[in-house]
Design an enzyme around this catalytic site. Sequence first.
Site, PDB file in Angstrom:
ATOM      1  N   SER A   1      13.143   5.578 -13.448  1.00 23.66           N
ATOM      2  CA  SER A   1      12.072   6.291 -14.142  1.00 23.66           C
ATOM      3  C   SER A   1      12.016   7.746 -13.687  1.00 23.66           C
ATOM      4  CB  SER A   1      10.749   5.584 -13.854  1.00 23.66           C
ATOM      5  OG  SER A   1       9.668   6.403 -14.182  1.00 23.66           O
ATOM      6  N   SER A   2      12.015   7.952 -12.364  1.00 25.46           N
ATOM      7  CA  SER A   2      11.923   9.316 -11.837  1.00 25.46           C
ATOM      8  C   SER A   2      13.148  10.138 -12.200  1.00 25.46           C
ATOM      9  CB  SER A   2      11.806   9.284 -10.317  1.00 25.46           C
ATOM     10  OG  SER A   2      10.663   8.591  -9.940  1.00 25.46           O
TER      11      SER A   2
ATOM     12  N   THR B   1       6.158  27.375   4.150  1.00 26.27           N
ATOM     13  CA  THR B   1       4.860  26.743   3.903  1.00 26.27           C
ATOM     14  C   THR B   1       3.741  27.709   4.259  1.00 26.27           C
ATOM     15  OG1 THR B   1       5.913  24.670   4.543  1.00 26.27           O
ATOM     16  CG2 THR B   1       3.544  24.632   4.263  1.00 26.27           C
TER      17      THR B   1
ATOM     18  N   HIS C   1       0.842  -1.212   0.000  1.00 27.42           N
ATOM     19  CA  HIS C   1       0.000   0.000   0.000  1.00 27.42           C
ATOM     20  C   HIS C   1       0.872   1.255   0.000  1.00 27.42           C
ATOM     21  CE1 HIS C   1      -3.085   2.934   1.175  1.00 27.42           C
ATOM     22  NE2 HIS C   1      -2.273   3.308   2.150  1.00 27.42           N
TER      23      HIS C   1
ATOM     24  N   ASP D   1       7.528  20.123 -27.195  1.00 30.52           N
ATOM     25  CA  ASP D   1       7.441  18.821 -26.533  1.00 30.52           C
ATOM     26  C   ASP D   1       8.487  18.833 -25.426  1.00 30.52           C
ATOM     27  OD1 ASP D   1       7.371  15.975 -25.899  1.00 30.52           O
ATOM     28  OD2 ASP D   1       6.362  15.725 -27.817  1.00 30.52           O
TER      29      ASP D   1
ATOM     30  N   LYS E   1       3.065  30.162   1.554  1.00 28.93           N
ATOM     31  CA  LYS E   1       2.233  29.637   0.485  1.00 28.93           C
ATOM     32  C   LYS E   1       0.750  29.668   0.871  1.00 28.93           C
ATOM     33  CE  LYS E   1       3.550  27.192  -2.665  1.00 28.93           C
ATOM     34  NZ  LYS E   1       4.260  27.889  -3.724  1.00 28.93           N
TER      35      LYS E   1
ATOM     36  N   TYR F   1       8.403  16.132  -0.131  1.00 30.87           N
ATOM     37  CA  TYR F   1       8.239  17.396  -0.866  1.00 30.87           C
ATOM     38  C   TYR F   1       8.108  17.139  -2.355  1.00 30.87           C
ATOM     39  CZ  TYR F   1       9.096  19.269   3.642  1.00 30.87           C
ATOM     40  OH  TYR F   1       8.969  19.527   4.969  1.00 30.87           O
TER      41      TYR F   1
ATOM     42  N   TRP G   1       6.944   0.097   4.024  1.00 25.34           N
ATOM     43  CA  TRP G   1       7.481   0.810   2.852  1.00 25.34           C
ATOM     44  C   TRP G   1       8.861   1.389   3.139  1.00 25.34           C
ATOM     45  CZ3 TRP G   1       8.844   5.834   1.342  1.00 25.34           C
ATOM     46  CH2 TRP G   1       8.658   6.826   2.298  1.00 25.34           C
TER      47      TRP G   1
ATOM     48  N   SER H   1      -2.038  26.543  -6.898  1.00 18.04           N
ATOM     49  CA  SER H   1      -1.864  27.951  -7.260  1.00 18.04           C
ATOM     50  C   SER H   1      -2.666  28.292  -8.504  1.00 18.04           C
ATOM     51  CB  SER H   1      -0.389  28.260  -7.511  1.00 18.04           C
ATOM     52  OG  SER H   1       0.336  28.153  -6.304  1.00 18.04           O
TER      53      SER H   1
ATOM     54  N   HIS I   1      12.838  12.133   3.101  1.00 16.33           N
ATOM     55  CA  HIS I   1      12.210  13.408   3.424  1.00 16.33           C
ATOM     56  C   HIS I   1      12.042  14.310   2.217  1.00 16.33           C
ATOM     57  CE1 HIS I   1      10.021  15.846   6.063  1.00 16.33           C
ATOM     58  NE2 HIS I   1      10.568  16.870   5.472  1.00 16.33           N
TER      59      HIS I   1
ATOM     60  N   GLU J   1      11.523  13.236  -0.546  1.00 18.02           N
ATOM     61  CA  GLU J   1      10.430  12.557  -1.243  1.00 18.02           C
ATOM     62  C   GLU J   1       9.067  13.130  -0.867  1.00 18.02           C
ATOM     63  OE1 GLU J   1      10.277  10.294  -3.624  1.00 18.02           O
ATOM     64  OE2 GLU J   1       8.122   9.916  -3.464  1.00 18.02           O
TER      65      GLU J   1
ATOM     66  N   ARG K   1       1.401   1.831  14.882  1.00 15.33           N
ATOM     67  CA  ARG K   1       1.052   1.568  13.478  1.00 15.33           C
ATOM     68  C   ARG K   1       1.416   0.121  13.133  1.00 15.33           C
ATOM     69  NH1 ARG K   1       5.661   4.767   9.966  1.00 15.33           N
ATOM     70  NH2 ARG K   1       4.264   4.286   8.262  1.00 15.33           N
TER      71      ARG K   1
ATOM     72  N   HIS L   1      14.643  13.837  11.521  1.00 15.41           N
ATOM     73  CA  HIS L   1      13.453  13.945  12.388  1.00 15.41           C
ATOM     74  C   HIS L   1      12.590  12.694  12.263  1.00 15.41           C
ATOM     75  CE1 HIS L   1      11.280  16.262   8.935  1.00 15.41           C
ATOM     76  NE2 HIS L   1      10.957  14.999   8.875  1.00 15.41           N
ATOM     77  N   HIS L   2      12.918  11.838  11.306  1.00 17.83           N
ATOM     78  CA  HIS L   2      12.258  10.530  11.257  1.00 17.83           C
ATOM     79  C   HIS L   2      12.936   9.533  12.200  1.00 17.83           C
ATOM     80  CE1 HIS L   2       9.853  11.553   7.670  1.00 17.83           C
ATOM     81  NE2 HIS L   2      10.870  12.327   7.390  1.00 17.83           N
TER      82      HIS L   2
END
Lengths: 299, 541
Positions: free
Chosen positions: B184-185, B343, B89, B119, B346, B272, B154, B283, B268, B270, B465, B317-318
């Site tokens: 790919s990314s 943040t 998941h 293109d 924004k 963002y 994950w 926006s 982390h 990731e 969890r 922080h993780h």
Amino acid sequence: MKRVFGWALGIILLVGLGGHAAFAQTADPTAAADAYVNAPRNWQMWLPVPGSPMEARIDWLMKYVLWIMTAIVVFVGGLMAFVLFRFNAGKNKTPAHFTHNTLVEVVWIVIPTLLLAVIIVPSISLIYYEADDANPYMTITATGHQWYWEYKYDSVPGLDYTSYMVPDDKLQPGDIRRLSVDHPIVVPVGKKIKFEITSSDVLHGFYLPSLGVQRYAVPGTMLTSWTTIPKIGTYYGECNQICGVNHDAMPIEIKAVSMEDYQAWIKVAQANYVMNSYTPHPLSSPLPVNEFAGLAVTK
Amino acid sequence: MSSTTHDDHAHNDHTHDAHGDHGHAKPGFVRRWLMSTNHKDIGTLYITSAVIAGCVGGILSMLMRAQLMYPHNHIISSGTEWNAIITAHGLIMIFWMVMPALIGGFGNWFVPMMIGAPDMAFPRLNNMSFWFLVMGFIFVMLGLLIGDGTGAGWTIYPPLDNARYSPGIATDFSLFSLHLAGISSLLGAINFIATILNMRAPGMTMHKMPLFVWAILVTAFLLLLAIPVLAGAVTMLIMDRNFGTSFFEPAGGGDPVLFQHLFWFFGHPEVYIMILPAFGVISHVVSTFSKKPIFGYLGMAYAMVIIGFVGFVVWAHHMFVSAISTDSRVYFEVATLVIAVPTGIKIFSWIATMWGGSIEFKTPMLWAIGFIFLFVIGGATGVVLANAGLDQELHNDYFLIAHFHYVLSLGAVFAIFAGFYYWIGKMSGHPYPEFWGKVHFWTTFIGVNLTFFPQHFLGLAGMPRRYPDYPDAFAGWNFVSSVGAMISGASTAVFFYILYRIFTSKEKLADNYWGEGATTLEWAVPSPAPHHTFEDVPVIQ
């Protein structure tokens, strides 16, 4: 179509609630226990009742930070509601075209920064408080295994035992399903206890919510935390880092007892417990005989 | 989904009357969809695959909520199966749903159009990066379905996923799936950077680029810098599993904590990577339906740059309850809290954009408003969790689950739907049914809030969890959460009905069907956008 959808939702909710009501009658088995038990309660919405000074400080900072954050959410939500109400197309036909306002742009940088400073000061003091494990009365080494805990009392020669969850079919009256264990940690009340936490296999998590303690159990590394429990009673915790198929079946139970009871328990435990046993027992390992008979805290 | 853009362009008298299609014959199905080099077709492929992956990941979450609806439930038969489901998941939703929808899908479709480019810079590379993703998806599904499946979560922390504790080949498939998704990314990121830096139309300076393009540019740099670190960590894991190395094995002198550092140095940024493109979409939607230009454009663009930069120096922080020193906790807490400031810029700039506007509550705007409000809630709990002292209580419990689903499931996903309803007319040429769009929004809004808000309470009460069964005291809120999940699941059926309505619609849309508020270049071309967007190079004043 809309009506069909509404009915479908209603039925789902009703069926679900009915099922839930049937279940709820058997919930909260802690109510009958006579001794003090600090365990989660059904529909609980806040942190556990603090079982240690550390948890009390966490509780305080949590309220402090969450009030500030709630105020921000309410402020932003209110501001949005106002804007959406005041400037919707029906009320305001001609849109303005401004794109800058230096004053508000400075304000919404400066004020959040100040709020952060207000949070950071007590928060950092809590970090150092939580890290201060110096001068403990005693040290317990908690070692995570797949899927049980092992507790070694560094100051009591030979006291090193395993602690398994009581399986669902072996529950005794007063046990809490998925939280009670066969051999809990027993500590004297009011004394500073240091935990040295490690693992023999994969990562585990030594997590005691009502005491505010949490560290990973990492193989090859010793992490420390500490607690002091001022009130005689039973406290619970769980493994909180995924460790395989029985990750949810290795809870932690701590009994805080008077110093006399603690001394008495040591003798019973030394006589009865399997020492230095690293071989995994089946989950249904026999419960110890009357180890708490005559103590202030009963199961 | 796959019937977008084609056919109509031949009849389109806006651009094709004189030149035809530059002599390109209309490609056949195989040539068009399997060998595509057209950014719009590839974008469509990405969005289609994101819908499919989203359904798979969504079914897994329904299974999880069904299992957790009551304590002592047996819908999922074993802990092994449960762990495989939670792992798949997480991986699927992140790498095959959110990222392909926002970056591969909307990014491919609209970045070239918005900057006036014909293109992407490397069309074949673009095709390759899509098919790597498909291969990765096959691998991650094999990781779910073969043998015991991959059960390390994950975050794939060793030692649980090393050869001793996860001996099956499934874990290797899942690890290789991350390599494939990563390649790919990475190729996609290189392509976007090259396109955005080199192929802007005359007059389109960096400071005139639409904010969605800025968002994709910053995201591409994050990918470029973060993915190789993940690739290194995954490679070391594969080596540990298969070739006897001990990068993360204490017995061989390695350290599992090293993996946590490497993983979150990627992980982390990731988050963002998933949320910045969402910021870009929001926006555009807010500006369009307020009929007002975006407030504080430069502040908005550079807030994303700052978020991207600071996002790289907050990873531990993780790991507040893992092996880091006390002083490191202090540093990572403070650095993390700093991100709240850009943040906030924004959030407030979006509100200021609406201020004084003439706001229309069309479906995309509802999703955008929902995004802003729910993202503020997710951000607020993020500030709570950033306090290392509080994380000692909340780490890995349901408060954290609630937090990151508020910013992803209620944040990024809301932005995906905002973008979908905003641009689907441009992509398909047909309008979506407004009434059903609103039904979809409200059912999802109620469903996901009912699912995730009670999880804050579960977390505060101390529910960890990744538990398939839990102490009975957690039954109440788990039940409410599962009912919410059912409602969210039902809302997906509404979404498919809307897709059906769109692709059976005979109605045609104007070039700029949103009117005066929509000012970016994609609204200057016909709907659906022709196979080749610009016959002449657009010039931006």
